[in-house]
Motif scaffolding. Sequence first.
Motif, PDB file in Angstrom:
ATOM      1  N   LEU A 288      11.382   8.090   1.431  1.00  0.00           N
ATOM      2  CA  LEU A 288      10.100   8.780   1.307  1.00  0.00           C
ATOM      3  C   LEU A 288       9.411   8.862   2.668  1.00  0.00           C
ATOM      4  O   LEU A 288       9.721   8.091   3.579  1.00  0.00           O
ATOM      5  CB  LEU A 288       9.197   8.039   0.323  1.00  0.00           C
ATOM      6  N   ILE A 289       8.452   9.793   2.797  1.00  0.00           N
ATOM      7  CA  ILE A 289       7.679   9.861   4.031  1.00  0.00           C
ATOM      8  C   ILE A 289       6.886   8.560   4.197  1.00  0.00           C
ATOM      9  O   ILE A 289       6.636   7.840   3.237  1.00  0.00           O
ATOM     10  CB  ILE A 289       6.743  11.081   4.056  1.00  0.00           C
ATOM     11  N   MET A 290       6.498   8.266   5.407  1.00  0.00           N
ATOM     12  CA  MET A 290       5.927   6.965   5.744  1.00  0.00           C
ATOM     13  C   MET A 290       4.773   6.557   4.841  1.00  0.00           C
ATOM     14  O   MET A 290       4.721   5.431   4.331  1.00  0.00           O
ATOM     15  CB  MET A 290       5.466   6.997   7.202  1.00  0.00           C
ATOM     16  N   GLN A 291       3.816   7.451   4.621  1.00  0.00           N
ATOM     17  CA  GLN A 291       2.642   7.105   3.823  1.00  0.00           C
ATOM     18  C   GLN A 291       2.964   6.903   2.348  1.00  0.00           C
ATOM     19  O   GLN A 291       2.187   6.284   1.621  1.00  0.00           O
ATOM     20  CB  GLN A 291       1.544   8.173   3.983  1.00  0.00           C
ATOM     21  N   PHE A 292       4.126   7.430   1.892  1.00  0.00           N
ATOM     22  CA  PHE A 292       4.525   7.292   0.496  1.00  0.00           C
ATOM     23  C   PHE A 292       5.360   6.037   0.242  1.00  0.00           C
ATOM     24  O   PHE A 292       5.580   5.667  -0.898  1.00  0.00           O
ATOM     25  CB  PHE A 292       5.338   8.513   0.051  1.00  0.00           C
ATOM     26  N   ARG A 293       5.827   5.391   1.283  1.00  0.00           N
ATOM     27  CA  ARG A 293       6.646   4.200   1.100  1.00  0.00           C
ATOM     28  C   ARG A 293       5.810   3.052   0.538  1.00  0.00           C
ATOM     29  O   ARG A 293       4.580   3.091   0.543  1.00  0.00           O
ATOM     30  CB  ARG A 293       7.256   3.774   2.434  1.00  0.00           C
TER      31      ARG A 293
ATOM     32  N   PHE B 190      -2.186  -4.505  -4.721  1.00  0.00           N
ATOM     33  CA  PHE B 190      -1.641  -3.161  -4.560  1.00  0.00           C
ATOM     34  C   PHE B 190      -2.775  -2.218  -4.199  1.00  0.00           C
ATOM     35  O   PHE B 190      -3.750  -2.104  -4.944  1.00  0.00           O
ATOM     36  CB  PHE B 190      -0.966  -2.729  -5.860  1.00  0.00           C
ATOM     37  N   PHE B 191      -2.651  -1.554  -3.047  1.00  0.00           N
ATOM     38  CA  PHE B 191      -3.710  -0.688  -2.537  1.00  0.00           C
ATOM     39  C   PHE B 191      -3.261   0.768  -2.558  1.00  0.00           C
ATOM     40  O   PHE B 191      -2.120   1.088  -2.196  1.00  0.00           O
ATOM     41  CB  PHE B 191      -4.064  -1.046  -1.091  1.00  0.00           C
ATOM     42  N   HIS B 192      -4.183   1.651  -2.945  1.00  0.00           N
ATOM     43  CA  HIS B 192      -3.972   3.090  -2.830  1.00  0.00           C
ATOM     44  C   HIS B 192      -4.431   3.492  -1.423  1.00  0.00           C
ATOM     45  O   HIS B 192      -5.572   3.889  -1.208  1.00  0.00           O
ATOM     46  CB  HIS B 192      -4.762   3.824  -3.914  1.00  0.00           C
ATOM     47  N   MET B 193      -3.514   3.392  -0.487  1.00  0.00           N
ATOM     48  CA  MET B 193      -3.889   3.546   0.917  1.00  0.00           C
ATOM     49  C   MET B 193      -2.674   3.947   1.732  1.00  0.00           C
ATOM     50  O   MET B 193      -1.604   3.349   1.606  1.00  0.00           O
ATOM     51  CB  MET B 193      -4.461   2.223   1.436  1.00  0.00           C
TER      52      MET B 193
ATOM     53  N   SER C 119      -8.299   7.287  -8.758  1.00  0.00           N
ATOM     54  CA  SER C 119      -8.290   7.953 -10.063  1.00  0.00           C
ATOM     55  C   SER C 119      -7.178   8.992 -10.177  1.00  0.00           C
ATOM     56  O   SER C 119      -6.837   9.419 -11.283  1.00  0.00           O
ATOM     57  CB  SER C 119      -9.653   8.596 -10.339  1.00  0.00           C
ATOM     58  N   ARG C 120      -6.586   9.387  -9.059  1.00  0.00           N
ATOM     59  CA  ARG C 120      -5.411  10.269  -9.105  1.00  0.00           C
ATOM     60  C   ARG C 120      -4.299   9.641  -9.934  1.00  0.00           C
ATOM     61  O   ARG C 120      -3.469  10.343 -10.514  1.00  0.00           O
ATOM     62  CB  ARG C 120      -4.884  10.530  -7.693  1.00  0.00           C
ATOM     63  N   PHE C 121      -4.265   8.308  -9.986  1.00  0.00           N
ATOM     64  CA  PHE C 121      -3.158   7.589 -10.595  1.00  0.00           C
ATOM     65  C   PHE C 121      -3.535   6.952 -11.933  1.00  0.00           C
ATOM     66  O   PHE C 121      -2.852   6.035 -12.399  1.00  0.00           O
ATOM     67  CB  PHE C 121      -2.671   6.510  -9.619  1.00  0.00           C
ATOM     68  N   ASN C 122      -4.606   7.452 -12.550  1.00  0.00           N
ATOM     69  CA  ASN C 122      -5.080   6.858 -13.806  1.00  0.00           C
ATOM     70  C   ASN C 122      -3.993   6.783 -14.877  1.00  0.00           C
ATOM     71  O   ASN C 122      -3.934   5.825 -15.643  1.00  0.00           O
ATOM     72  CB  ASN C 122      -6.268   7.655 -14.348  1.00  0.00           C
TER      73      ASN C 122
ATOM     74  N   ALA D 201       0.826  -1.205   0.000  1.00  0.00           N
ATOM     75  CA  ALA D 201       0.000   0.000   0.000  1.00  0.00           C
ATOM     76  C   ALA D 201       0.859   1.253   0.000  1.00  0.00           C
ATOM     77  O   ALA D 201       1.917   1.297   0.647  1.00  0.00           O
ATOM     78  CB  ALA D 201      -0.918   0.005   1.223  1.00  0.00           C
ATOM     79  N   THR D 202       0.387   2.273  -0.715  1.00  0.00           N
ATOM     80  CA  THR D 202       1.012   3.598  -0.692  1.00  0.00           C
ATOM     81  C   THR D 202      -0.006   4.617  -1.178  1.00  0.00           C
ATOM     82  O   THR D 202      -0.956   4.270  -1.876  1.00  0.00           O
ATOM     83  CB  THR D 202       2.266   3.655  -1.584  1.00  0.00           C
ATOM     84  N   VAL D 203       0.199   5.901  -0.808  1.00  0.00           N
ATOM     85  CA  VAL D 203      -0.610   6.982  -1.372  1.00  0.00           C
ATOM     86  C   VAL D 203       0.231   7.915  -2.233  1.00  0.00           C
ATOM     87  O   VAL D 203      -0.274   8.907  -2.743  1.00  0.00           O
ATOM     88  CB  VAL D 203      -1.306   7.823  -0.269  1.00  0.00           C
ATOM     89  N   GLY D 204       1.499   7.603  -2.410  1.00  0.00           N
ATOM     90  CA  GLY D 204       2.416   8.576  -3.001  1.00  0.00           C
ATOM     91  C   GLY D 204       2.401   8.631  -4.518  1.00  0.00           C
ATOM     92  O   GLY D 204       2.649   7.621  -5.172  1.00  0.00           O
ATOM     93  N   MET D 205       2.162   9.798  -5.079  1.00  0.00           N
ATOM     94  CA  MET D 205       2.337  10.005  -6.510  1.00  0.00           C
ATOM     95  C   MET D 205       3.812   9.852  -6.913  1.00  0.00           C
ATOM     96  O   MET D 205       4.116   9.167  -7.901  1.00  0.00           O
ATOM     97  CB  MET D 205       1.811  11.378  -6.929  1.00  0.00           C
TER      98      MET D 205
END
Length: 213
Positions: free
Chosen positions: A155-160, A64-67, A90-93, A35-39
């Motif tokens: 990367l920051i934690m949420q982006f890893r 793979f989760f967008h989370m 959809s940010r990652f389309n 999981a990651t939220v990072g662009m």
Amino acid sequence: MSAFDLPRLKLPLTPAAARALTLGDLFLLDGEAVATVGMPTQKRMVSEVAAGREMPTPMRGGAFFHMGVSYDEADGRPGRLHYVNPTTSSRFNGLMPSLIRELGLTSVGGKGGLSRESADAMREVGCVYFSFVGGASALLSDGVEEVVDCAWNDLIMQFRLNRIRLGGFGPVTVAIDAHGNSIYERLMTSAQARLPEILQALRAPLSPVDENY
């Protein structure tokens, strides 16, 4: 233990198992996912697969989760989980069709769905999209047993790339199946079909107000 009496799915799926799922099915998830939220993270992932390099944590044929994932950390290793919180897929389309194909992903998850181009890639490889409940971080966090590992610690934690172990994660909905069918496209088609009726109703003159009201 989840309060939902739903069938359980073990991740990662095989392509055949993904193709056996039906649009609208509800499940709880067990197993592992990344999981990651990072662009910036997903742009790096695209660059890595384009260069023929493997991901720093196993992802081929996986989930793979967008989370975002938040946890205690000691000596660069993940510890006790704080929470997880999904983001809008959809940010990652523009990036997902390549990642789905090149990594052979068999499930993707997040909020808000993915594009037709992603759905086509999912159909090709045997992959489904799980829709997560928005605004339910506490509920979803209860379904995460452990943060197993993390990669790209610059990367920051949420982006890893955070590998998590699931135990009754959900509920999740099969919102795009492995045959290219999408709940989001069906809702859009239905809304567009009703648009003339809605516009007509908005143009109708208002009824006189009852003077005694």
